[in-house]
Design an enzyme around this catalytic site. Structure first.
Site, PDB file in Angstrom:
ATOM      1  N   ASP A 246     -13.379   4.716  -4.525  1.00 50.99           N
ATOM      2  CA  ASP A 246     -12.022   4.933  -4.044  1.00 50.99           C
ATOM      3  C   ASP A 246     -12.161   5.694  -2.726  1.00 50.99           C
ATOM      4  O   ASP A 246     -13.200   6.301  -2.446  1.00 50.99           O
ATOM      5  CB  ASP A 246     -11.174   5.703  -5.062  1.00 50.99           C
ATOM      6  CG  ASP A 246      -9.677   5.556  -4.755  1.00 50.99           C
ATOM      7  OD1 ASP A 246      -9.326   5.085  -3.649  1.00 50.99           O
ATOM      8  OD2 ASP A 246      -8.859   5.915  -5.616  1.00 50.99           O
TER       9      ASP A 246
HETATM   10  C1  BGC Z   1      -6.045   4.967  -3.611  1.00 51.11           C
HETATM   11  C2  BGC Z   1      -6.524   3.546  -3.827  1.00 51.11           C
HETATM   12  C3  BGC Z   1      -6.373   2.748  -2.575  1.00 51.11           C
HETATM   13  C4  BGC Z   1      -7.127   3.429  -1.452  1.00 51.11           C
HETATM   14  C5  BGC Z   1      -7.002   2.706  -0.125  1.00 51.11           C
HETATM   15  C6  BGC Z   1      -6.673   5.599  -2.387  1.00 51.11           C
HETATM   16  O1  BGC Z   1      -6.048   6.795  -2.079  1.00 51.11           O
HETATM   17  O2  BGC Z   1      -6.333   5.739  -4.750  1.00 51.11           O
HETATM   18  O3  BGC Z   1      -5.803   2.951  -4.876  1.00 51.11           O
HETATM   19  O4  BGC Z   1      -6.824   1.439  -2.787  1.00 51.11           O
HETATM   20  O5  BGC Z   1      -6.598   4.738  -1.277  1.00 51.11           O
HETATM   21  O6  BGC Z   1      -5.723   2.809   0.393  1.00 51.11           O
END
Ligand code: BGC
Length: 740
Positions: free
Chosen positions: A232
């Protein structure tokens, strides 16, 4: 050009180039290598629409992205219980991604809903792993059928937002396997997603981005996953440790530092080049398999908007409908109250936030139908009761034949990045509903929210329609259902407790900034409410229709280590409708804590008025198994089970018992600690008891009720207390285990 997945290609890469490949080039792209014509690929959020950022990038949905269809949030699409619809959703998203030059869509999100307060519940499907797994797999199949990969997130046990980067989800191995990993497992094994996104949190003290057990032992060795694990955004705390644990791609990259730290680690012997090569190979395969050749080009956004409308309408859940209050004859002759009619909540906040293509509000659809009877009745910016506003609304309600109140959770209270602190609607909305319901017996409440809420007024209103966050076609879809153009068929994929305190995580959720202790263990959602026989506002699996269905003719057949379940459903009403029937299994065989019953399959069936259909489903061994942490196995025990079929977890129309004997009849080994009750219950040990003359002593005790019960609770070794000699015991043990 040499194929990027060949050995030759990897051999041409310098150490620095290899190191550059295991970190994102920037926010949304993998690194390319110009010298070798290796292109970069783009990834973009999901899960309910494309958030492709063209210029400034961020992970929280702060900066604008290209226009795309905002489909309903997963909290609503889950309520469709419709695998086919989820596949079509995936196809639409895949089409949009491909035409925008996006290779990997960051979704679906499939974490389990254990607390109604979890800030990201709107982005997830269910409290039940079968529902999340089945619908998640259908979605993945749809996206990937378009030549676009997915990233299934957030792996795993990412069940709260507060301190999400560091908090440790502490739980038993059984809860981890049966509840928190089961949906991921189902998706990995059946739909082969291109990638998984590991979550920020830790499990039992180990950060997921460097969790070898999670990323390698379970995911790859047990489930056979051969795709990429990416982090993530910002989840990597120690890049080298992460690579060693089985993470392939750090997102986003930290710039040159990401490369240098890997090169240094290899040079200093902290990371073998062979380990690095494994990650490099997987990243290259992802680039090879999912790169998009074409330049961005237009696609049919109006057709996608229509699908968003259909999906939303087919997912909305009719929670209450006294005296056929709904459907309404039209959108014109009702008083419409609530600012959410004008400014609907149709999507969640954070990284899933889409720049909607065309929003239709419930108010504009009603106005287009000639309705001029609207009042905001509360302000979304406030929570305090405004007596004047409510008094005006009450006056309008008195004069109207029927009232539709749009109510819900304002965006400021529900988003990615933080958890909620209450399940209540703002006080101004609760008061409005209470006062309007007191003067108009035909009050209908339409809800817009991301997660279960408390409804203290539920008994006072005539009808309730749960629309969750319905996507950009919210206005059209809501009126489709309110007017009966669409017969509602959604069912809740999560329980609605009466009050927050009824939920098992009450009082402990978010209590510590460091750890989240899963006291509820496997008893999440209905598994808990059933176990404690607790009343709920609306149970898991529940939802009404404008027609009526009856269930009949259940047959259950034990065949080749599967259980075939067959039953009929009749549409007894005079309009067509769809019914989601649910199959639950109660396990009476296993001698461990068990939920009262667990959902093991479901089917959505379309039935014309008066029509009857037969539904046949097959339950495999896993539907009768539990995870034994001591043996690291899914264990199926021979014995009695009950199969329930019905319309919700609390309304099970049909049931049948079945006794399964699927295990080889070797019998468990007998030890001095085996209980006499267990020995007496096994016919295969009778001969050994008789031959050693122990039968005589045991039979004498068994003849007396009290002694018989006491004896069952004594281990074999204690039989010396009833006159059995050590020699007899040893002889019996030998015989009992010999015959195995
Ligand atoms: C989120 C993810 C997301 C990623 C990219 C993170 O803060 O938890 O779900 O895909 O950001 O935007």
């Amino acid at each position: 050009m040499t194929s990027p997945i060949s050995n030759d290609f990897i051999q041409q890469l310098t150490l620095t180039e290899k190191a550059s490949l295991v970190s994102g080039k920037d926010f949304w792209f993998t690194a390319g290598i110009d010298r070798l014509n290796l292109e970069k690929i783009m990834m973009t959020d999901g899960p309910s629409g494309l958030r492709k950022q063209a210029n400034s990038a961020d992970a929280l949905g702060l900066n604008q992205s290209v226009k795309a269809i905002t489909f309903p949030a997963s909290a609503l699409t889950a309520a469709s219980f419709d695998r086919k619809a989820l596949t079509t959703l995936g196809e639409n998203l895949g089409e949009a991604a491909k035409n925008e030059g996006v290779s990997v869509l960051l979704g679906p999100g499939i974490n389990m809903k254990r607390s109604p307060l979890a800030g990201r519940n709107f982005e997830y499907f269910s409290e039940d792993p079968l529902v999340a797994g089945e619908l998640g797999a259908a979605y993945v199949n749809g996206v990937q059928s378009q030549g676009v990969g997915v990233s299934v997130k957030h792996f795993a046990a990412n069940n709260r937002e507060n301190q999400r980067f560091t908090s440790s989800s502490n739980m038993s191995e059984r809860a981890l396997r049966e509840i928190y990993l089961a949906a991921f497992e189902r998706i990995v094994v059946t739909a082969h997603p291109a990638t998984l996104m590991c979550s920020y949190n830790a499990i039992n003290g180990t950060l997921n981005s460097q969790n070898f057990k999670l990323l390698t032992k379970i995911l790859r060795d047990e489930w056979g996953f051969d795709g990429v694990v990416m982090s993530d955004w910002g989840a990597v705390a120690d890049h080298v440790a992460a690579l060693r644990a089985g993470l392939d791609l750090e997102m986003p990259g930290k710039g040159p530092q990401s490369t240098t730290e890997i090169v240094d680690a290899v040079k200093h012997g902290d990371l073998t080049e062979a380990t690095l090569d494994i990650a490099v190979r997987r990243v290259l395969k992802m680039v090879h398999d999912w790169h998009v050749d074409s330049q961005p080009k237009p696609y049919d956004k109006d057709a996608q908007h229509e699908f968003a409308r259909k999906l939303a309408a087919n997912s909305m859940v009719l929670l209450k409908n006294d005296d056929h209050t709904l459907p309404l004859a039209n959108a014109k002759d009702v008083a419409i109250l609530g600012e959410l009619a004008d400014k609907p909540r149709y999507q969640g906040g954070g990284s899933s936030h889409v720049n909607a293509y065309r929003i239709t509000t419930p108010l504009e659809i009603a106005e287009a139908a000639g309705n001029t009877n609207y009042q905001a009745a509360y302000s979304l910016d406030a929570t305090a009761v405004d007596a004047d506003q409510i008094a005006k609304a009450v006056t309008a309600a008195k004069q109207a034949a029927k009232v539709v109140i749009f109510a819900g959770v304002p965006e400021a209270l529900e988003s990615e990045g933080f958890d909620k602190t209450s399940m209540a609607l703002p006080a101004n909305q609760n008061e409005l509903i209470k006062q309007v319901a007191a003067v108009n017996a035909h009050t209908i409440v339409v809800l817009q929210n991301g997660s279960a809420i408390e409804m203290p007024w539920a008994d006072d209103v005539a009808a309730i329609l749960e629309t969750y966050l319905a996507g950009e076609a919210v206005g059209e879809a809501t009126w489709d259902v309110l007017t009966g153009a669409v017969n509602p068929s959604g069912k809740l994929a999560e329980s609605f407790p009466i009050k927050l305190a009824d939920n098992p995580t009450f009082g402990t959720f978010n209590a510590s900034p460091l750890t989240e202790t899963y006291h509820d263990d496997i008893f999440v959602g209905y598994r808990y409410y059933d176990l404690k026989q607790r009343a709920v506002r609306f149970p898991f699996g529940y939802g009404l229709s404008y027609t009526h269905f009856s269930y009949h003719d259940l047959t259950v057949t034990d065949k080749d280590q599967n259980v075939m379940v067959s039953y009929q459903i009749t549409n007894d009403g005079d309009v067509a409708g769809q019914e989601t029937s649910q199959i639950y299994v109660a396990n009476h065989a296993s001698l461990v804590e068990m939920p009262v019953k667990e959902l093991r399959d479901f089917a959505k069936t379309e039935l014309a008025a008066g029509e009857t259909k037969t539904i046949t489903r097959t339950l495999p061994r896993r539907a009768f198994s539990w995870y034994n942490a001591e043996t690291s196995n899914w264990q199926m025990d021979d014995g009695d089970y009950t199969i329930f079929v019905g319309r919700s977890s609390r309304n099970l129309d049909l049931q049948q018992d079945v006794t399964l004997a699927w295990n080889p009849q070797t019998g468990a080994p007998v030890t001095p600690n085996t209980y006499i009750g267990a020995i007496m219950a096994r016919p295969d040990l009778r001969a050994a008891l008789e031959e050693t003359d122990i039968a005589k002593s045991f039979d004498a005790l068994a003849g007396n009720d009290t002694n018989s019960e006491m004896m069952k609770n004594m281990p074999l070794r204690s039989a010396i207390m009833v006159g059995v000699s050590v020699d007899q015991l040893n002889a019996f043990l030998k015989l009992a285990n010999q015959s195995k």
